[in-house]
Motif scaffolding. Structure first.
Motif, short mmCIF file in Angstrom:
data_model
loop_
_atom_site.label_atom_id
_atom_site.label_comp_id
_atom_site.label_asym_id
_atom_site.label_seq_id
_atom_site.Cartn_x
_atom_site.Cartn_y
_atom_site.Cartn_z
N THR A 1 -3.61 -3.26 1.22
CA THR A 1 -2.95 -3.20 -0.08
C THR A 1 -1.52 -2.70 0.02
O THR A 1 -0.77 -2.75 -0.96
CB THR A 1 -3.72 -2.29 -1.05
OG1 THR A 1 -3.82 -0.96 -0.47
CG2 THR A 1 -5.12 -2.83 -1.30
N GLY A 2 -1.10 -2.20 1.18
CA GLY A 2 0.28 -1.78 1.39
C GLY A 2 0.66 -0.49 0.71
O GLY A 2 1.85 -0.25 0.47
N ASN A 3 -0.33 0.39 0.41
CA ASN A 3 0.01 1.65 -0.26
C ASN A 3 0.20 2.81 0.71
O ASN A 3 0.37 3.96 0.30
CB ASN A 3 -1.07 2.01 -1.29
CG ASN A 3 -2.41 2.34 -0.63
OD1 ASN A 3 -2.59 2.14 0.58
ND2 ASN A 3 -3.36 2.82 -1.41
N GLY A 4 0.16 2.55 2.03
CA GLY A 4 0.42 3.58 3.02
C GLY A 4 -0.78 4.36 3.47
O GLY A 4 -0.66 5.26 4.30
N SER A 5 -1.97 4.05 2.95
CA SER A 5 -3.19 4.75 3.37
C SER A 5 -4.34 3.76 3.46
O SER A 5 -4.25 2.64 2.96
CB SER A 5 -3.53 5.88 2.38
OG SER A 5 -3.83 5.34 1.10
#
Length: 461
Positions: free
Chosen positions: A317-321
């Protein structure tokens, strides 16, 4: 352009925006998302009744899994019929607007016929009538009311307008030309955002506080009109399916068109190398300190590989986690490629859910419900536990359609069809036994091996 506009209007709906920002892969994998969305639309509006019903059932199963709590602790549910109605409304209105702005306004009778077809899509999905008005005049009142009273300046909308195009990764077609892509993106991204904002309803632009650059309306109208002129080109040049498949084509694939692309890439790389050769290098600052002994080249390379794998594969999802929506996105992508029915799809989702619980227990050291890149790097070997083995076994079972405990070349193509780079009819073909498939899948998903078909399968943009 109509799709971009419709997506912005959808993302401005609080429930849809929350679902997008929490679950969608459109930031990290926009080209894959575009291809999947286009395929789904083809199925939903096609002439094959059985295909439409099958796709509607698949979309309903997917939407039923997308629920949670968004900003302001407001719950969202992708099965909410009013939100689903707004998705269809935004697509219809943006289609009509596209024709109007490109100099081809639709006649009233044609708009009514088109609207009836959009209503039929909702009916196929099984939604009760009434969430979209039954007639076109009533639709325009409904659309204006939603724009005035329900749309908001959501995070998902801001990401699409101000982040997505600035950081849009190259499609596979241009993946070998990063400088060319970065240059074109730097020039085009701001213009796309300006055109998208200028095309939105004026009342919403004012209420959401969206900035409008001087001359934006003229630029927007010129862009739409220029796109409208493409109708005079040969139909094969602007066929959406052909263009999307071309963008997804990698120069090293086994498609015959790839040889022409590979030659073009080679010429452009040589031209770029010549340009760099005749361009003076800028002065480089002298190093101020020696490299610490702990930062050995091998350790630095390993850290870089770990971060790249986390960003490109795990963080869907590309949210960094790493969160459950990331693994759910993997299950969704695999289920779509294999066109799984409900029982097999549920088995695959359940296997990924079990893996997520195993990952949380092993890697979530601070107990915040998600796994950071640092937590992953510190305990990466724990990725290849019993639950991941179960994921591999279930994936083997659902890929092995004939149940002969052997994945043949055709079954391989089904799984890896958009990035498959070997000729299955070649020497020995591309096939798997159960043990070989599980071994290769585990090596990839634990970050130990990045040279398998699984890399473009789950890491491609």
């Amino acid at each position: 352009m109509a799709m971009i506009r419709a997506t912005v209007l959808e993302a401005a709906h609080p429930a849809i925006g929350a679902a997008l920002i929490e679950n969608s892969t459109f930031v990290a994998h926009p080209w894959r998302r575009l291809r999947n969305t286009f395929l789904s639309m083809q199925r939903m509006v096609g002439a094959d009744d059985e295909m439409r019903e099958r796709e509607a059932a698949r979309l309903n199963r997917m939407h039923a899994r997308l629920k949670g709590t968004g900003p302001g602790n407001r719950p969202y549910d992708a099965m909410d019929p009013s939100a689903r109605a707004w998705v269809v409304a935004a697509l219809f209105e943006s289609s009509v607007t596209m024709f109007r702005l490109s100099g081809q306004p639709l006649e009233q009778s044609f708009m009514e016929e088109l609207y009836a077809e959009f209503l039929a899509v909702l009916a196929t999905m099984g939604d009760e009538p009434g969430y979209l008005p039954g007639t076109l005049p009533e639709f325009w009142r409904y659309f204006d009311k939603v724009v005035e009273e329900e749309l908001e300046n959501t995070e998902a909308m801001r990401v699409i307008l101000y982040k997505l195009f600035d950081h849009l990764p190259a499609p596979p077609l241009l993946s070998g030309l990063p400088t060319l892509w970065a240059t074109g993106r730097a020039l085009a991204a701001p213009l796309v955002g300006v055109v998208a904002v200028a095309s939105l309803p004026e009342s919403f632009r004012r209420r959401a506080g969206l900035p409008e650059m001087p001359g934006a309306q003229t630029l927007m109208q010129g862009a739409y009109f220029a796109v409208g002129l493409t109708r005079f080109l040969p139909a094969s040049w602007i066929d959406p399916e052909y263009l999307i498949n071309l963008l997804a084509l990698s120069p090293d694939s086994d498609d015959p068109r790839a040889r022409t692309l590979a030659a073009l890439h080679s010429r452009m790389r040589r031209a770029g190398a010549l340009l760099r050769l005749i361009t003076p290098f800028p002065a480089q600052p002298e190093p101020t300190a020696a490299t610490p002994p702990s930062a050995s080249p091998s350790a630095s390379a390993h850290r870089k590989d770990t971060e790249e794998f986390f960003r490109e594969v795990l963080d869907q999802t590309g949210n960094g986690s790493l969160d459950w929506p990331d693994l759910a996105a993997m299950a969704r992508e695999l289920s779509s490629r294999l066109d799984l029915d409900e029982p097999e799809e549920t088995r695959l989702y359940q296997a990924f859910a079990d893996w997520w619980r195993e990952l949380q227990a092993a890697l979530d050291t601070d107990g915040d419900g998600s796994i950071s890149a640092e937590e992953y790097a510190a305990a990466a070997p724990s990725l290849a536990g019993p639950a991941l083995i179960r994921v591999a076994e279930v994936l083997f079972d659902v890929t092995d359609k004939d149940g002969n405990q052997h994945i043949d070349a055709d079954e391989c193509r089904t799984l890896f069809r958009t990035a498959f780079r070997r000729d299955p009819a070649g020497a020995g073909g591309a096939t798997y036994t159960r043990s070989a498939f599980v071994k290769e899948f585990l090596a990839f998903m634990s970050g130990r091996q990045r040279t398998t078909p699984f890399d473009p399968l789950l890491a491609e943009a």
